[in-house]
Design an enzyme around this catalytic site. Sequence first.
Site, PDB file in Angstrom:
ATOM      1  N   CYS A  74       0.868  -1.188   0.000  1.00 20.68           N
ATOM      2  CA  CYS A  74       0.000   0.000   0.000  1.00 20.68           C
ATOM      3  C   CYS A  74       0.897   1.227   0.000  1.00 20.68           C
ATOM      4  O   CYS A  74       2.049   1.147  -0.445  1.00 20.68           O
ATOM      5  CB  CYS A  74      -0.972  -0.029   1.184  1.00 20.68           C
ATOM      6  SG  CYS A  74      -0.191  -0.010   2.805  1.00 20.68           S
ATOM      7  N   ARG A 131      -3.398  -0.668   5.280  1.00 18.88           N
ATOM      8  CA  ARG A 131      -3.969  -1.712   4.428  1.00 18.88           C
ATOM      9  C   ARG A 131      -3.059  -2.915   4.222  1.00 18.88           C
ATOM     10  O   ARG A 131      -3.503  -4.069   4.368  1.00 18.88           O
ATOM     11  CB  ARG A 131      -4.361  -1.122   3.065  1.00 18.88           C
ATOM     12  CG  ARG A 131      -5.519  -0.156   3.162  1.00 18.88           C
ATOM     13  CD  ARG A 131      -5.635   0.688   1.920  1.00 18.88           C
ATOM     14  NE  ARG A 131      -4.495   1.594   1.782  1.00 18.88           N
ATOM     15  CZ  ARG A 131      -4.250   2.363   0.735  1.00 18.88           C
ATOM     16  NH1 ARG A 131      -5.080   2.324  -0.303  1.00 18.88           N
ATOM     17  NH2 ARG A 131      -3.207   3.164   0.718  1.00 18.88           N
ATOM     18  N   ASP A 136      -8.140   3.842   0.930  1.00 17.25           N
ATOM     19  CA  ASP A 136      -7.214   4.305   1.963  1.00 17.25           C
ATOM     20  C   ASP A 136      -8.012   4.775   3.179  1.00 17.25           C
ATOM     21  O   ASP A 136      -8.783   5.726   3.071  1.00 17.25           O
ATOM     22  CB  ASP A 136      -6.398   5.459   1.370  1.00 17.25           C
ATOM     23  CG  ASP A 136      -5.326   5.954   2.311  1.00 17.25           C
ATOM     24  OD1 ASP A 136      -5.357   5.598   3.505  1.00 17.25           O
ATOM     25  OD2 ASP A 136      -4.452   6.705   1.846  1.00 17.25           O
TER      26      ASP A 136
HETATM   27  P1  4NP Z   1      -1.795   2.753   4.133  1.00 19.06           P
HETATM   28  O1  4NP Z   1      -2.458   4.081   4.719  1.00 19.06           O
HETATM   29  O2  4NP Z   1      -1.229   3.114   2.785  1.00 19.06           O
HETATM   30  O3  4NP Z   1      -2.946   1.825   4.038  1.00 19.06           O
HETATM   31  O4  4NP Z   1      -0.733   2.324   5.124  1.00 19.06           O
HETATM   32  C1  4NP Z   1      -1.784   5.307   4.796  1.00 19.06           C
HETATM   33  C2  4NP Z   1      -0.861   5.512   5.774  1.00 19.06           C
HETATM   34  C3  4NP Z   1      -0.229   6.729   5.876  1.00 19.06           C
HETATM   35  C4  4NP Z   1      -0.525   7.746   4.977  1.00 19.06           C
HETATM   36  C5  4NP Z   1      -1.446   7.525   3.969  1.00 19.06           C
HETATM   37  C6  4NP Z   1      -2.076   6.298   3.880  1.00 19.06           C
HETATM   38  N1  4NP Z   1       0.096   8.996   5.095  1.00 19.06           N
HETATM   39  O5  4NP Z   1      -0.207   9.888   4.283  1.00 19.06           O
HETATM   40  O6  4NP Z   1       0.955   9.178   5.973  1.00 19.06           O
END
Ligand code: 4NP
Length: 161
Positions: free
Chosen positions: A10, A16, A127
Site C-alpha cells: 500500500c 492496508r 485508503d
Molecule cells: P496505508 O495508509 O497506505 O494503508 O498504510 C496510509 C498511511 C499513511 C498515509 C497515507 C495512507 N500517510 O499519508 O501518511
Amino acid sequence: MEKTGILFVCLGNICRSPTAHGVFLKKLSEHPDLAEQLEVDSAGTAAYHVGNPPDARSAEIAGRRGYDLSALRARAVSAEDYRRYRYILAMDQQNFANLRAGCPSSFDGHLSLFLDFAGLDNAEVPDPYYTHGEAGFEEVLDLVERASDGLITHLRRELLD
Ligand code: 4NP
C-alpha cells in the site's frame, strides 16, 4: 525448495498492507501444506512510516476479528522485492501504477491489484488513513478477508494441484 514470495503493498505500510499481511498469514495457518511453500511480507510505496508498527486503528479492528498485527513494522518497497517476490499485490491504483513504474523488465511474476483475487475487477482497497471513525477500517478488513480467501484458492491450484 525455493519459496514463492507474496508481497502486499500500500502507500504507508501501516494500514492496508499490514492488515492484508496479518489476515493472509492467519488464514494461511489453516493450510500448512501451502504455508511451507510461501514467504509473505508487506511494504509501502512511500517511506514516511518506515519502522513504525501498524496504525492503532488497524491493529484494534484487526484484533477484534482475531488477527494480530503487533509484530509487523513498516518498510518501503525496494528493487530487491522484484527479485524476491513472485506475487506483488497492490491495494489501490496509485500503488499499482508506482509499482509498475519501478518494475524491471526482468520481472516475470504477477503484479496486480490485490482485489483481483476477490473477484472484483479494477477495485481498490480504499485508503482508511484520513477517515474519521471505524467504518473505513472495517471495510478494509472485509475486502482483505475476501481477497485473501481468493488468493489462497488461487495459490493452492497453482502450487499444489
Ligand atoms: P496505508 O495508509 O497506505 O494503508 O498504510 C496510509 C498511511 C499513511 C498515509 C497515507 C495512507 N500517510 O499519508 O501518511
